[in-house]
Design a protein around this motif. Structure first.
Motif, PDB file in Angstrom:
ATOM      1  N   ILE A 254       0.843  -1.199   0.000  1.00  0.00           N
ATOM      2  CA  ILE A 254       0.000   0.000   0.000  1.00  0.00           C
ATOM      3  C   ILE A 254       0.879   1.250   0.000  1.00  0.00           C
ATOM      4  O   ILE A 254       1.741   1.415   0.865  1.00  0.00           O
ATOM      5  N   ASP A 255       0.643   2.148  -0.962  1.00  0.00           N
ATOM      6  CA  ASP A 255       1.465   3.346  -1.047  1.00  0.00           C
ATOM      7  C   ASP A 255       0.707   4.633  -0.743  1.00  0.00           C
ATOM      8  O   ASP A 255       1.291   5.717  -0.756  1.00  0.00           O
ATOM      9  N   VAL A 256      -0.600   4.546  -0.455  1.00  0.00           N
ATOM     10  CA  VAL A 256      -1.355   5.739  -0.079  1.00  0.00           C
ATOM     11  C   VAL A 256      -1.255   5.937   1.430  1.00  0.00           C
ATOM     12  O   VAL A 256      -0.943   4.999   2.174  1.00  0.00           O
ATOM     13  N   PRO A 257      -1.501   7.143   1.937  1.00  0.00           N
ATOM     14  CA  PRO A 257      -1.474   7.375   3.387  1.00  0.00           C
ATOM     15  C   PRO A 257      -2.530   6.541   4.104  1.00  0.00           C
ATOM     16  O   PRO A 257      -3.669   6.427   3.639  1.00  0.00           O
ATOM     17  N   VAL A 258      -2.149   5.969   5.243  1.00  0.00           N
ATOM     18  CA  VAL A 258      -3.049   5.130   6.025  1.00  0.00           C
ATOM     19  C   VAL A 258      -3.004   5.571   7.486  1.00  0.00           C
ATOM     20  O   VAL A 258      -1.926   5.681   8.080  1.00  0.00           O
ATOM     21  N   LEU A 259      -4.176   5.813   8.065  1.00  0.00           N
ATOM     22  CA  LEU A 259      -4.296   6.089   9.493  1.00  0.00           C
ATOM     23  C   LEU A 259      -4.719   4.811  10.197  1.00  0.00           C
ATOM     24  O   LEU A 259      -5.721   4.198   9.832  1.00  0.00           O
ATOM     25  N   VAL A 260      -3.951   4.408  11.211  1.00  0.00           N
ATOM     26  CA  VAL A 260      -4.248   3.211  11.996  1.00  0.00           C
ATOM     27  C   VAL A 260      -4.690   3.650  13.386  1.00  0.00           C
ATOM     28  O   VAL A 260      -3.929   4.290  14.116  1.00  0.00           O
ATOM     29  N   ILE A 261      -5.934   3.325  13.738  1.00  0.00           N
ATOM     30  CA  ILE A 261      -6.503   3.692  15.038  1.00  0.00           C
ATOM     31  C   ILE A 261      -6.712   2.422  15.856  1.00  0.00           C
ATOM     32  O   ILE A 261      -7.383   1.487  15.393  1.00  0.00           O
ATOM     33  N   HIS A 262      -6.151   2.380  17.055  1.00  0.00           N
ATOM     34  CA  HIS A 262      -6.296   1.173  17.881  1.00  0.00           C
ATOM     35  C   HIS A 262      -6.201   1.552  19.350  1.00  0.00           C
ATOM     36  O   HIS A 262      -5.432   2.443  19.724  1.00  0.00           O
ATOM     37  N   SER A 263      -6.977   0.867  20.183  1.00  0.00           N
ATOM     38  CA  SER A 263      -6.956   1.096  21.619  1.00  0.00           C
ATOM     39  C   SER A 263      -6.189  -0.011  22.329  1.00  0.00           C
ATOM     40  O   SER A 263      -6.315  -1.192  21.982  1.00  0.00           O
ATOM     41  N   GLU A 264      -5.439   0.373  23.326  1.00  0.00           N
ATOM     42  CA  GLU A 264      -4.718  -0.613  24.128  1.00  0.00           C
ATOM     43  C   GLU A 264      -5.658  -1.484  24.945  1.00  0.00           C
ATOM     44  O   GLU A 264      -5.246  -2.524  25.462  1.00  0.00           O
ATOM     45  N   ASP A 265      -6.924  -1.071  25.067  1.00  0.00           N
ATOM     46  CA  ASP A 265      -7.907  -1.839  25.830  1.00  0.00           C
ATOM     47  C   ASP A 265      -8.831  -2.661  24.935  1.00  0.00           C
ATOM     48  O   ASP A 265      -9.883  -3.132  25.388  1.00  0.00           O
ATOM     49  N   ASP A 266      -8.446  -2.861  23.682  1.00  0.00           N
ATOM     50  CA  ASP A 266      -9.209  -3.697  22.751  1.00  0.00           C
ATOM     51  C   ASP A 266      -9.110  -5.152  23.196  1.00  0.00           C
ATOM     52  O   ASP A 266      -8.027  -5.724  23.244  1.00  0.00           O
ATOM     53  N   GLN A 267     -10.261  -5.765  23.524  1.00  0.00           N
ATOM     54  CA  GLN A 267     -10.277  -7.152  23.984  1.00  0.00           C
ATOM     55  C   GLN A 267     -10.469  -8.156  22.844  1.00  0.00           C
ATOM     56  O   GLN A 267     -10.344  -9.360  23.066  1.00  0.00           O
ATOM     57  N   VAL A 268     -10.771  -7.689  21.654  1.00  0.00           N
ATOM     58  CA  VAL A 268     -11.051  -8.588  20.533  1.00  0.00           C
ATOM     59  C   VAL A 268      -9.835  -8.736  19.631  1.00  0.00           C
ATOM     60  O   VAL A 268      -9.444  -9.854  19.275  1.00  0.00           O
ATOM     61  N   VAL A 269      -9.254  -7.625  19.224  1.00  0.00           N
ATOM     62  CA  VAL A 269      -8.015  -7.631  18.439  1.00  0.00           C
ATOM     63  C   VAL A 269      -6.940  -6.969  19.296  1.00  0.00           C
ATOM     64  O   VAL A 269      -6.861  -5.738  19.354  1.00  0.00           O
ATOM     65  N   PRO A 270      -6.128  -7.752  19.993  1.00  0.00           N
ATOM     66  CA  PRO A 270      -5.164  -7.181  20.927  1.00  0.00           C
ATOM     67  C   PRO A 270      -4.229  -6.169  20.272  1.00  0.00           C
ATOM     68  O   PRO A 270      -3.671  -6.415  19.201  1.00  0.00           O
ATOM     69  N   TYR A 271      -4.079  -5.038  20.928  1.00  0.00           N
ATOM     70  CA  TYR A 271      -3.324  -3.903  20.393  1.00  0.00           C
ATOM     71  C   TYR A 271      -1.902  -4.274  19.971  1.00  0.00           C
ATOM     72  O   TYR A 271      -1.477  -3.957  18.850  1.00  0.00           O
ATOM     73  N   ALA A 272      -1.162  -4.911  20.858  1.00  0.00           N
ATOM     74  CA  ALA A 272       0.270  -5.126  20.623  1.00  0.00           C
ATOM     75  C   ALA A 272       0.548  -5.965  19.386  1.00  0.00           C
ATOM     76  O   ALA A 272       1.616  -5.836  18.773  1.00  0.00           O
ATOM     77  N   ASP A 273      -0.402  -6.806  19.000  1.00  0.00           N
ATOM     78  CA  ASP A 273      -0.188  -7.688  17.854  1.00  0.00           C
ATOM     79  C   ASP A 273      -0.894  -7.172  16.607  1.00  0.00           C
ATOM     80  O   ASP A 273      -1.019  -7.898  15.624  1.00  0.00           O
TER      81      ASP A 273
END
Length: 291
Positions: free
Chosen positions: A215-234
């Motif tokens: 992907i070469d277009v700008p991408v904003l990634v939004i994630h919470s450290e308290d996400d219980q479904v998709v763990p933030y660190a991974d």
């Protein structure tokens, strides 16, 4: 209701609101939901003068329920067909959870001129399942448990997800919002049981590493450290490292379904990324109330 028909005969339902000549934002929902999960964003950005588009993924919502095609390649191909049918140009694609994976695969394969930017919210890339190459991932036994619960009683399983980890309603001090729970369950039950089952493999085992790199277009990634479904660190931090032009926005205290519980924050982030307004001052490392 508007539909397109894919090459394999599957009807894909979509919403298309706003002026046809306006900047287009396309929203991609998570498992096992529908375009309705973006209600707040569709109304908000339409009011700001954008053209907003959201589709029900095959097997989900009002779209057809074929027995085949519940895989990320076909999901992306369906979006390619939708973009052609609506002649979308320089669109901004926003994906949540599984929809974030769909955005990554689609944008990596999109026809020239179709995409200008992308936003991944609580998204599954690069890959969720634990393996030798992804030691911080979620064990396969967790996803096997999802499949077992869905087969045993899909309705109850969906209620348990919505009233628990999806919105962090299982955390102390977080007051459940019955309307959100009911709406999540309603959307999930609209879709096919086969798609709900098959998509568990899609969101847990699809490796989107190479897609992110392309992907070469700008991408904003939004994630919470308290996400219980998709763990933030991974997820979020790893995804942004693979992107050529990625920006990570980290929250504390927000749930997986953050754009539903905290649309004021998430909408402001998206709007700022598009270039219309400054990012909300509460956003960076915020600890908003969750009630």
């Amino acid at each position: 209701m508007p539909f397109i028909t894919t090459d394999d005969g599957t009807e894909i339902f979509y919403k298309d609101w706003g002026a046809r000549g306006a900047q287009t934002i396309v929203f991609h929902h998570g498992w096992p939901l529908s375009a309705d999960d973006w209600d707040n964003q569709l109304l908000f950005f339409r009011a700001k003068g954008f053209r907003v588009v959201a589709h029900d993924r095959r097997g989900h919502g009002r779209s057809g329920q074929p027995d085949t095609g519940n895989d990320m390649d076909t999901y992306a191909a369906d979006v390619i067909a939708l973009a052609r049918a609506l002649d979308l140009k320089d669109a901004i694609h926003v994906g949540h959870s599984t929809g974030g994976g769909e955005v990554a695969r689609y944008v990596a394969r999109a026809e020239p001129g179709r995409v200008s930017k992308a936003v991944l919210i609580s998204a599954i890339p690069p890959v969720m399942v634990k393996s030798d190459t992804n030691p911080g991932g979620t064990p396969i036994e967790v996803f096997d448990g999802f499949r077992t619960a869905l087969m045993a009683n899909r309705s109850q399983f969906y209620l348990d997800v919505a009233s628990g980890p999806f919105y962090n309603f299982n955390k102390p001090g977080v007051e459940p919002i019955q309307g959100l729970i009911d709406n999540w369950w309603r959307q999930g039950m609209m879709g096919g049981a086969n798609a709900g089952y098959d998509c568990i493999k899609v969101f847990s085992e699809t490796d989107l590493t190479e897609d992110l790199k392309q992907i070469d277009v700008p991408v904003l990634v939004i994630h919470s450290e308290d996400d219980q479904v998709v763990p933030y660190a991974d997820a979020g931090p790893l995804a942004v490292k693979l992107l050529r032009n990625g920006t990570l926005k980290t929250y504390q205290g927000l749930p997986h379904g953050c754009m539903t519980t905290h649309p004021d924050l998430i909408n402001a982030d998206i709007l700022a990324f598009i270039g219309k307004e400054a990012i909300s001052p509460q956003a960076e490392n915020a600890e908003p109330a969750l009630a």
